[in-house]
Design a protein around this motif. Structure first.
Motif, PDB file in Angstrom:
ATOM      1  N   HIS A 182      18.179  27.599 -36.772  1.00 40.25           N
ATOM      2  CA  HIS A 182      19.155  27.889 -37.827  1.00 40.25           C
ATOM      3  C   HIS A 182      19.539  26.643 -38.612  1.00 40.25           C
ATOM      4  O   HIS A 182      19.673  26.690 -39.826  1.00 40.25           O
ATOM      5  N   PHE A 183      19.745  25.568 -37.926  1.00 39.77           N
ATOM      6  CA  PHE A 183      20.073  24.272 -38.517  1.00 39.77           C
ATOM      7  C   PHE A 183      21.224  24.364 -39.528  1.00 39.77           C
ATOM      8  O   PHE A 183      21.189  23.777 -40.605  1.00 39.77           O
ATOM      9  N   TYR A 184      22.229  25.131 -39.181  1.00 36.66           N
ATOM     10  CA  TYR A 184      23.459  25.140 -39.965  1.00 36.66           C
ATOM     11  C   TYR A 184      24.038  23.729 -39.956  1.00 36.66           C
ATOM     12  O   TYR A 184      23.855  22.962 -39.016  1.00 36.66           O
ATOM     13  N   LEU A 185      24.744  23.352 -41.026  1.00 41.86           N
ATOM     14  CA  LEU A 185      25.293  21.998 -41.098  1.00 41.86           C
ATOM     15  C   LEU A 185      26.376  21.776 -40.050  1.00 41.86           C
ATOM     16  O   LEU A 185      26.468  20.707 -39.450  1.00 41.86           O
ATOM     17  N   GLU A 186      27.229  22.789 -39.830  1.00 44.69           N
ATOM     18  CA  GLU A 186      28.272  22.700 -38.813  1.00 44.69           C
ATOM     19  C   GLU A 186      27.727  23.292 -37.521  1.00 44.69           C
ATOM     20  O   GLU A 186      27.367  24.461 -37.476  1.00 44.69           O
ATOM     21  N   THR A 187      27.702  22.496 -36.468  1.00 42.43           N
ATOM     22  CA  THR A 187      27.200  23.001 -35.192  1.00 42.43           C
ATOM     23  C   THR A 187      28.245  23.918 -34.552  1.00 42.43           C
ATOM     24  O   THR A 187      29.352  24.087 -35.050  1.00 42.43           O
ATOM     25  N   GLN A 188      27.879  24.507 -33.418  1.00 46.55           N
ATOM     26  CA  GLN A 188      28.790  25.411 -32.704  1.00 46.55           C
ATOM     27  C   GLN A 188      30.075  24.672 -32.339  1.00 46.55           C
ATOM     28  O   GLN A 188      30.036  23.567 -31.793  1.00 46.55           O
ATOM     29  N   ALA A 189      31.212  25.314 -32.637  1.00 46.87           N
ATOM     30  CA  ALA A 189      32.497  24.650 -32.389  1.00 46.87           C
ATOM     31  C   ALA A 189      33.572  25.676 -32.065  1.00 46.87           C
ATOM     32  O   ALA A 189      33.670  26.719 -32.733  1.00 46.87           O
ATOM     33  N   SER A 190      34.373  25.368 -31.063  1.00 46.58           N
ATOM     34  CA  SER A 190      35.536  26.185 -30.691  1.00 46.58           C
ATOM     35  C   SER A 190      36.675  25.272 -30.282  1.00 46.58           C
ATOM     36  O   SER A 190      36.453  24.207 -29.693  1.00 46.58           O
ATOM     37  N   LEU A 191      37.886  25.692 -30.584  1.00 50.03           N
ATOM     38  CA  LEU A 191      39.092  24.957 -30.223  1.00 50.03           C
ATOM     39  C   LEU A 191      40.102  25.972 -29.703  1.00 50.03           C
ATOM     40  O   LEU A 191      40.523  26.862 -30.438  1.00 50.03           O
ATOM     41  N   ALA A 192      40.458  25.868 -28.433  1.00 54.46           N
ATOM     42  CA  ALA A 192      41.312  26.878 -27.805  1.00 54.46           C
ATOM     43  C   ALA A 192      42.590  26.260 -27.255  1.00 54.46           C
ATOM     44  O   ALA A 192      42.578  25.121 -26.756  1.00 54.46           O
ATOM     45  N   HIS A 193      43.677  27.007 -27.374  1.00 61.46           N
ATOM     46  CA  HIS A 193      44.899  26.622 -26.687  1.00 61.46           C
ATOM     47  C   HIS A 193      45.669  27.877 -26.284  1.00 61.46           C
ATOM     48  O   HIS A 193      45.396  28.972 -26.783  1.00 61.46           O
ATOM     49  N   VAL A 194      46.597  27.706 -25.368  1.00 62.81           N
ATOM     50  CA  VAL A 194      47.410  28.818 -24.870  1.00 62.81           C
ATOM     51  C   VAL A 194      48.863  28.528 -25.236  1.00 62.81           C
ATOM     52  O   VAL A 194      49.380  27.438 -24.957  1.00 62.81           O
ATOM     53  N   GLN A 199      49.568  33.600 -24.808  1.00 61.48           N
ATOM     54  CA  GLN A 199      48.582  34.098 -25.774  1.00 61.48           C
ATOM     55  C   GLN A 199      47.492  33.051 -25.977  1.00 61.48           C
ATOM     56  O   GLN A 199      47.768  31.884 -26.261  1.00 61.48           O
ATOM     57  N   VAL A 200      46.250  33.464 -25.829  1.00 63.64           N
ATOM     58  CA  VAL A 200      45.118  32.561 -26.032  1.00 63.64           C
ATOM     59  C   VAL A 200      44.731  32.598 -27.513  1.00 63.64           C
ATOM     60  O   VAL A 200      44.447  33.665 -28.058  1.00 63.64           O
ATOM     61  N   PHE A 201      44.759  31.437 -28.141  1.00 61.29           N
ATOM     62  CA  PHE A 201      44.407  31.353 -29.562  1.00 61.29           C
ATOM     63  C   PHE A 201      43.182  30.464 -29.709  1.00 61.29           C
ATOM     64  O   PHE A 201      43.179  29.318 -29.249  1.00 61.29           O
ATOM     65  N   ILE A 202      42.144  30.991 -30.364  1.00 60.12           N
ATOM     66  CA  ILE A 202      40.873  30.267 -30.471  1.00 60.12           C
ATOM     67  C   ILE A 202      40.477  30.146 -31.937  1.00 60.12           C
ATOM     68  O   ILE A 202      40.320  31.158 -32.637  1.00 60.12           O
ATOM     69  N   GLN A 203      40.343  28.925 -32.385  1.00 59.82           N
ATOM     70  CA  GLN A 203      39.702  28.651 -33.670  1.00 59.82           C
ATOM     71  C   GLN A 203      38.208  28.544 -33.370  1.00 59.82           C
ATOM     72  O   GLN A 203      37.798  27.748 -32.523  1.00 59.82           O
ATOM     73  N   CYS A 204      37.409  29.338 -34.059  1.00 56.80           N
ATOM     74  CA  CYS A 204      35.991  29.400 -33.692  1.00 56.80           C
ATOM     75  C   CYS A 204      35.117  29.564 -34.919  1.00 56.80           C
ATOM     76  O   CYS A 204      35.445  30.322 -35.836  1.00 56.80           O
ATOM     77  N   SER A 205      34.014  28.862 -34.916  1.00 58.93           N
ATOM     78  CA  SER A 205      33.009  29.024 -35.965  1.00 58.93           C
ATOM     79  C   SER A 205      32.120  30.195 -35.564  1.00 58.93           C
ATOM     80  O   SER A 205      31.079  30.028 -34.935  1.00 58.93           O
ATOM     81  N   THR A 206      32.561  31.408 -35.933  1.00 64.08           N
ATOM     82  CA  THR A 206      31.886  32.627 -35.481  1.00 64.08           C
ATOM     83  C   THR A 206      31.723  33.628 -36.606  1.00 64.08           C
ATOM     84  O   THR A 206      32.629  33.806 -37.425  1.00 64.08           O
ATOM     85  N   GLN A 207      30.594  34.285 -36.627  1.00 66.69           N
ATOM     86  CA  GLN A 207      30.367  35.368 -37.578  1.00 66.69           C
ATOM     87  C   GLN A 207      30.967  36.686 -37.102  1.00 66.69           C
ATOM     88  O   GLN A 207      31.015  37.646 -37.859  1.00 66.69           O
ATOM     89  N   HIS A 208      31.395  36.735 -35.853  1.00 64.55           N
ATOM     90  CA  HIS A 208      31.847  37.997 -35.267  1.00 64.55           C
ATOM     91  C   HIS A 208      33.106  37.769 -34.430  1.00 64.55           C
ATOM     92  O   HIS A 208      33.063  37.808 -33.191  1.00 64.55           O
ATOM     93  N   PRO A 209      34.253  37.524 -35.086  1.00 58.41           N
ATOM     94  CA  PRO A 209      35.479  37.235 -34.334  1.00 58.41           C
ATOM     95  C   PRO A 209      35.850  38.312 -33.325  1.00 58.41           C
ATOM     96  O   PRO A 209      36.333  37.992 -32.226  1.00 58.41           O
TER      97      PRO A 209
END
Length: 781
Positions: A182-194, A199-209
């Protein structure tokens, strides 16, 4: 004309606007998932402990040395997972292995550190005791071993055996071709906190939240309402962030749960390219029969997809490949078998086109190979077999608007001045022994919708505030393709307000639930229909308020560019006045919209039905010049005519066509995935794991002349404002580049020489094809 497709008198859709984040992209102001780390304190960083075997038994894992490394806070193993240890949808993909390693580079554990360097050092300290097991790395190895997983569907239509018996010409062959990173410019990335409420909140580079939410929920063993996933934007996706992000998001969320601290997980380029799935490579065997006029009578083929170690999305990728093996051609009698090879490699996944390009490539390669043997020009052979009105696909779906295929074809032939240029190429080739030129034209017919009918639904939330400003949230994700700009234009058109009135909020699962992936080129269709539905609910209420203010019947009220009027009233009011009045009348100024694609049905067990809302058409002409000495080549000119219906946003669509074409050309001519298939300890290792060894298109590969036009008078009834999808279909226009290379290579041989061309057709592959052609006897006419 349906209400969904009908446009008002002065619409915002159809106008050319730049990407809604264009200025942010070029100035660096646009934020991505990993940019958000600085907003949190006490963030831990994750790094994997990875396998160095393609297949092995995991006997033990010693994490104690890692915990002694300064800065290491936690090591996460399979034993720490409180819920289901699975990151896929087929329940065959453990997030962390318990006793079996399935590919080289597979994460065995994750180390959380105060900083990334500490996490890396901790990962180096972990030791794994393993027992190597036999591995299967290539598709032919898997076929020989009978190693398959998942469904093995068959398309069977007509009298295939009888048609072959009647055929004047029968050809057979075998064709294996590579996948694509795929070679997307932004690699896989997630940032999670509770948060303080758990409540679990996740910032995610995802096509399918929504699916990311689902996977995190079952990995943590908590209900979905305790998990919120937000996708601000992605730096590219191309299908590689449809399924692949879920496990990384779940790991980050698990780490946050276990430590009570935010966790950042971002793969560097080497980790991303070696740990994530690719476009499926395929192996094919085929037999095709023609009548004396060069019309296809029968096709029999077996398609074997390289699924990797787990199924992921391999089953729907395979079925879409089978459904697109016809491309733009009518095959009255057809039998296609499909199967998925289980290999010890990364689990291959969605990629722009989702199997369609692989199926179509088989057909285009067949026609390119056999045209000289039939004594028919390849372009004429293709056109002679186009679908005509009243004909249906191998899966029995009637082909609507096949005339648009011919319209694209005729327009690109004329606009590209193809007849004149062919004569010029013939004259050029006659005088040059060191270089030859080739020109080819290929078509595209691509079905739009998810094959699984249930996925063809979308949602949106539209909020109108007291001052008249509008905020839109929808279930689609923005990965650079311009979906958000299209949704802004749809909302502005539906409400009758200026584009500047509407703002878009990030995609979040707590605003729009249960959405489908932004995939299958359906983002505008599904989410545009939902946005329009929500806007029309609000508009229906406001019309009654406006009727009272204007002294006219509600059905006469029109709102255009923020001005509210009625046919039988001389008075006008502004949008802001209308909204303010509605607020004081206690009228609801928000709505949740929903859309589902009607008329779809699909029987997977029979591979029969009408899975697609419509077909997108296109045609491309490419001209190349090839060097005899080393197989190097230049792409001299490309002309494209593509059917996008009535475009929602022409500038966005032109960008998608250009980008899709170039990405397709990369797959077919440059990007050569190589796994180590030796018997060394490195067996199964991806050898092409950086730009030094994996070549993606750059400016130097862009055509010197690049002309793109949208097919006119192509309104699509039953789609949002008459538009059509544009994300995936243009990728397949790049078949013309590969076929032009075939024509140029053939020019080095005698007339009628058959050219067998590898895929990707790298300069090295072109050189060897050229050498074979120069030593081969021509096919008797």
């Amino acid at each position: 004309m349906s209400q969904l497709s009908q446009r008002p008198a002065d619409p915002v859709v159809g106008e050319s606007h730049h990407h809604e984040s264009a200025f942010g992209h070029v100035t660096g102001a646009a934020l991505y998932t990993d940019d958000l780390v600085g907003r949190l304190t006490g963030v831990l960083h994750a790094f994997p402990v990875r396998s160095e075997h393609a297949h092995a038994r995991l006997d033990s894992l010693d994490t104690a040395p890692a915990l002694a490394v300064p800065g290491v806070v936690r090591v996460i193993t399979a034993a720490d997972i409180p819920g289901v240890n699975d990151q896929g949808v087929k329940h065959d993909e453990p997030m962390l292995p318990v006793d079996e390693i399935m590919y080289f580079g597979q994460p065995l554990a994750w180390v959380l550190g105060e900083d990334l360097e500490a996490a890396k050092a901790g990962a180096q300290a972990v030791t794994a005791e393993v027992t190597p097991l036999p591995s299967l790395v290539t598709v032919p190895e898997a076929i020989a071993a009978g190693s398959f997983h998942g469904i093995q569907p068959t398309i069977d239509k007509g009298d295939v055996d009888g048609a072959f018996a009647d055929a004047a010409h029968v050809f057979a062959g075998e064709f294996e071709f590579a996948g694509q990173e795929h070679f997307y410019l932004e690699t896989q990335a997630s940032l999670a906190h509770v948060d303080e409420n758990g409540q679990v909140f996740i910032q995610c580079s995802t096509q399918h939240p929504t699916e990311t939410q689902d996977i995190v929920s079952h990995v943590l063993g908590i209900p979905a309402n305790e998990v919120t996933v937000q996708c601000l934007r992605m730096g590219g996706g191309f299908g590689g962030k449809e399924m692949q992000p879920h496990g990384y998001a779940a790991l980050a969320a698990l780490g946050a749960k276990l430590t009570g601290r935010p966790v950042r997980l971002r793969l560097n380029r080497t980790l991303d390219i070696t740990m994530t799935g690719k476009r499926h490579g395929f192996h094919s065997t085929w037999r095709i029969g023609f009548d004396d006029d060069g019309r296809i009578l029968a096709l029999e083929a077996t398609l074997t997809a390289d699924g990797g170690w787990s199924l992921d999305l391999s089953e729907p990728v395979l079925t879409r490949a089978m459904c697109h093996i016809d491309n733009a051609y009518w095959v009255p009698n057809i039998r296609v078998h499909g199967r998925i090879a289980k290999c010890h490699k990364t689990s291959q996944t969605a990629f722009r086109g989702f199997g369609g390009p692989q199926g179509m490539l088989v057909m285009e390669d067949i026609l390119g190979r056999v045209a000289p043997q039939l004594g028919i020009d390849a372009a004429e052979l293709r056109r002679r077999n186009f679908y005509q009105a009243g004909q249906d696909t191998p899966y029995y779906q009637p082909v609507r608007h096949p005339d648009r295929m011919e319209a694209c074809w005729d327009q690109v032939l004329a606009a590209g001045d193809v007849a004149t240029r062919r004569a010029e190429i013939e004259a050029f080739n006659a005088t040059r022994d060191d270089v030859k030129r080739g020109l080819a034209i290929t078509p595209v017919k691509f079905g739009i919708s998810f094959n699984l009918t249930a996925f063809n639904q979308g949602g949106a939330l539209v909020l109108v505030y007291k001052d008249g400003s509008v905020l839109v949230t929808h279930g689609g994700t923005e990965m650079g393709q311009g979906l958000h700009m299209k949704m802004l234009q749809v909302a502005a058109t539906s409400l009758g307000v200026p584009l500047s009135t509407v703002r878009l909020a990030p995609t979040r699962t707590d605003k729009v639930p249960n959405t489908s992936a932004t995939a299958a080129s359906s983002g505008s269709d599904l989410n545009g229909g939902a946005v329009k539905d929500a806007c029309e609910q609000i508009l229906g209420r406001l019309r009654h308020v406006a009727a009272g203010l204007l002294g006219a019947p509600a059905h006469e009220v029109e709102i255009s560019r923020g001005i509210v009027s009625a046919l039988s009233s001389a008075k006008t009011i502004t949008w802001e006045e209308l909204v303010n009045t509605a607020y004081f009348q206690r009228i609801q100024l928000s709505a949740s919209g929903f859309y589902r694609t009607e008329g779809l049905h699909w029987n997977l067990s029979e591979m029969r039905g009408e899975p697609f809302k419509y077909f997108a058409y296109g045609a491309a002409v490419s001209e190349v010049e090839v060097s005899r000495f080393d197989g190097s080549y230049t792409l001299r000119r490309v002309d494209i005519v593509h059917d996008v219906g009535d475009s929602l946003s022409p500038l966005i669509d032109l960008g998608q066509i250009e980008g899709g074409f170039v990405q397709g050309a990369g797959w077919l001519t440059l990007e050569d995935l190589r796994w180590d298939d030796s018997d060394k300890p490195s067996r199964g290792r991806l050898a092409t794991q950086a730009t030094s060894t994996y070549k993606i298109p750059s400016f130097s590969e862009m055509p010197e002349v690049f002309n793109v036009a949208l097919l006119e008078k192509a309104h699509e009834e039953g789609a949002v404002y008459g538009s059509k999808a544009v994300g995936e279909p243009p990728l397949m226009l790049a078949f013309s580049v590969r076929e032009a290379l075939r024509e140029a290579v053939g020019a080095f041989g005698a007339p009628g020489t058959v050219v067998e061309l590898a895929s990707p057709a790298t300069p090295e592959a072109v050189f060897w094809a050229l050498e074979a052609v120069r030593s081969r006897e021509p096919v008797p006419s």
